[in-house]
Write a protein that holds these residues in place. Structure first.
Motif, PDB file in Angstrom:
ATOM      1  N   ARG A   3       0.152  -1.190  -0.273  1.00  0.00           N
ATOM      2  CA  ARG A   3       0.071   0.030   0.291  1.00  0.00           C
ATOM      3  C   ARG A   3       0.717   1.352  -0.086  1.00  0.00           C
ATOM      4  N   SER A   4       1.850   1.416   0.487  1.00  0.00           N
ATOM      5  CA  SER A   4       2.350   2.436   0.784  1.00  0.00           C
ATOM      6  C   SER A   4       3.799   3.044  -0.373  1.00  0.00           C
ATOM      7  N   LEU A   5       3.552   2.041  -1.007  1.00  0.00           N
ATOM      8  CA  LEU A   5       4.461   2.645  -2.479  1.00  0.00           C
ATOM      9  C   LEU A   5       4.205   4.363  -3.504  1.00  0.00           C
ATOM     10  N   ASP A   6       4.948   4.436  -3.675  1.00  0.00           N
ATOM     11  CA  ASP A   6       4.323   6.136  -3.975  1.00  0.00           C
ATOM     12  C   ASP A   6       4.239   5.463  -5.734  1.00  0.00           C
ATOM     13  N   ILE A   7       4.657   4.522  -6.310  1.00  0.00           N
ATOM     14  CA  ILE A   7       3.781   3.802  -7.286  1.00  0.00           C
ATOM     15  C   ILE A   7       3.932   2.985  -7.241  1.00  0.00           C
ATOM     16  N   LEU A  24      12.647  -1.052 -10.567  1.00  0.00           N
ATOM     17  CA  LEU A  24      11.973  -0.395 -11.980  1.00  0.00           C
ATOM     18  C   LEU A  24      11.301   0.831 -11.580  1.00  0.00           C
ATOM     19  N   ALA A  25      10.992   1.144 -10.293  1.00  0.00           N
ATOM     20  CA  ALA A  25      10.789   2.593  -9.720  1.00  0.00           C
ATOM     21  C   ALA A  25      11.234   3.990  -9.787  1.00  0.00           C
ATOM     22  N   LYS A  26      12.794   2.915  -9.510  1.00  0.00           N
ATOM     23  CA  LYS A  26      13.457   3.638  -9.185  1.00  0.00           C
ATOM     24  C   LYS A  26      13.746   4.371 -10.890  1.00  0.00           C
ATOM     25  N   ARG A  27      13.520   3.555 -11.511  1.00  0.00           N
ATOM     26  CA  ARG A  27      13.785   4.260 -13.221  1.00  0.00           C
ATOM     27  C   ARG A  27      12.310   4.998 -13.937  1.00  0.00           C
ATOM     28  N   LEU A  28      11.044   4.735 -13.353  1.00  0.00           N
ATOM     29  CA  LEU A  28      10.281   5.469 -13.005  1.00  0.00           C
ATOM     30  C   LEU A  28      10.259   6.601 -12.743  1.00  0.00           C
ATOM     31  N   ARG A  29      11.021   7.151 -11.815  1.00  0.00           N
ATOM     32  CA  ARG A  29      10.961   8.418 -11.351  1.00  0.00           C
ATOM     33  C   ARG A  29      11.720   8.770 -11.595  1.00  0.00           C
ATOM     34  N   LYS A  30      13.214   8.537 -12.661  1.00  0.00           N
ATOM     35  CA  LYS A  30      13.831   8.808 -13.333  1.00  0.00           C
ATOM     36  C   LYS A  30      13.561   9.137 -15.043  1.00  0.00           C
ATOM     37  N   LEU A  31      12.635   8.371 -15.019  1.00  0.00           N
ATOM     38  CA  LEU A  31      11.575   9.113 -15.962  1.00  0.00           C
ATOM     39  C   LEU A  31      10.798   9.771 -16.012  1.00  0.00           C
TER      40      LEU A  31
END
Ligand SMILES: C[S@@+](CC[C@H](N)C(=O)[O-])C[C@H]1O[C@@H](n2cnc3c(N)ncnc32)[C@H](O)[C@@H]1O
Length: 294
Positions: free
Chosen positions: A6-10, A44-51
């Motif tokens: 639940r706590s995931l920002d994405i 992957l979340a790191k990658r999405l944030r970067k994009l």
């Protein structure tokens, strides 16, 4: 849609994970089990944030668009494990030095071709460890027809191998006597593989679960800590393909937690710790008589 945490920002749903896992399996044979979800999300979340993307739906759209192939490469690179170091599982290099290479060097000295393959070589330390081991036994190896092919599916890691330049701290993993003959003095925090040792190795991109360009036979194949990430069926297919690619009497070496299973066991028999010998020739002489270097 059920989110994994639940706590995931994405948000990352079970369906999102399944979609990533299916793509990784189809493209590079990677077997991502459900317990790897958090790990996959973290990468992957790191990658999405970067994009600048806030949903996996947006990311899948990006993968499907015209430039999707480039991003797919990024994704696969994030999902693979590239950990490696010089002389990892040192006993394999000792086996090569004591039991395998003396014979192969003799072949090369009599004008024959010797081919080794480091399959799933990551940044190249495995291939260079083989080259250093040969160089110690045969200082003029670069003048003989001895070549080590080093391949990986990830072009990012291959760049290190092409460069042949590593952080000074990695020298600790190379036995001192081999450092002296096969590496340059460190400069600016890096050392290089000495040019004649380096010239034994050729790097290239190759996906082990897709068709391979036709290549000759090999005397030794190292494929260590790669198949561990595949499912059993994919592993057994790979062992069989390697068995076909080895000359009679040649050696397949796998990682410490890998074992050859399935149909390939009819051709490969145990010969050392996680080391296998292709067993369809009785003696080295037989191998030569059957035209080993054709
Ligand atoms: C953990 S590293 C092993 C490196 C080295 N063999 C060792 O044992 O130190 C695994 C490597 O396998 C590569 N790999 C994963 N799937 C692959 C595939 N389908 N084809 C070729 N290489 C692959 C990864 O990119 C990674 O560099």
């Amino acid at each position: 849609m059920a989110t994994v945490a639940r706590s995931l920002d994405i948000p990352f749903s079970a369906e999102d994970f399944d979609r990533v896992a299916a793509l990784a399996h189809d493209r590079i044979g990677l077997h991502l089990e459900a317990h790897k979800r958090d790990l996959v999300y973290g990468r992957l979340a790191k990658r999405l944030r970067k994009l600048g993307l806030s949903s996996f739906k947006a990311y899948f759209d990006l993968l499907a668009d015209a430039n999707g192939e480039v991003e797919e490469g990024e994704l696969l690179s994030l999902l693979t494990t590239n950990v490696t170091h010089f002389f990892r599982e040192q006993h394999h290099f000792e086996q090569m030095r004591d039991d395998i290479f003396p014979r192969l060097i003799k072949h090369a000295q009599s004008g024959q071709r010797v081919r080794l393959w480091s399959a799933g070589c990551s940044q190249g330390q495995e291939a260079y460890s083989l080259a250093l081991t040969i160089k110690e036994l045969c200082p003029n190896a670069a003048q003989l027809d001895i070549r080590i092919l080093a391949t990986d599916v990830d072009p990012k890691v291959l760049k290190f191998g092409f460069r042949g330049q590593y952080p000074e701290a990695e020298l600790d993993g190379i036995p001192k006597r081999l450092r002296q003959i096969g590496t340059t003095k460190p400069k600016g925090g890096f050392f290089e593989i000495e040019p004649t040792t380096r010239s034994l190795v050729t790097f290239g991109e190759l996906n082990l679960v897709k068709p391979w360009p036709t290549r000759g036979s090999f005397d030794v194949i190292f494929c260590r800590n790669v198949a561990i990430y595949f499912d059993k069926q994919t592993q057994e297919k790979l062992w069989m393909r390697f068995a076909k690619q080895l000359r009679a009497g040649a050696q397949l070496v796998v990682g410490h937690s890998e074992r050859v299973t399935g149909p390939a066991t009819a051709f490969l028999s145990n010969d050392g710790v996680t080391s296998y010998r292709k067993s369809d020739a009785k003696t080295h002489d037989d191998i030569d008589k059957t035209g080993r270097n054709k």
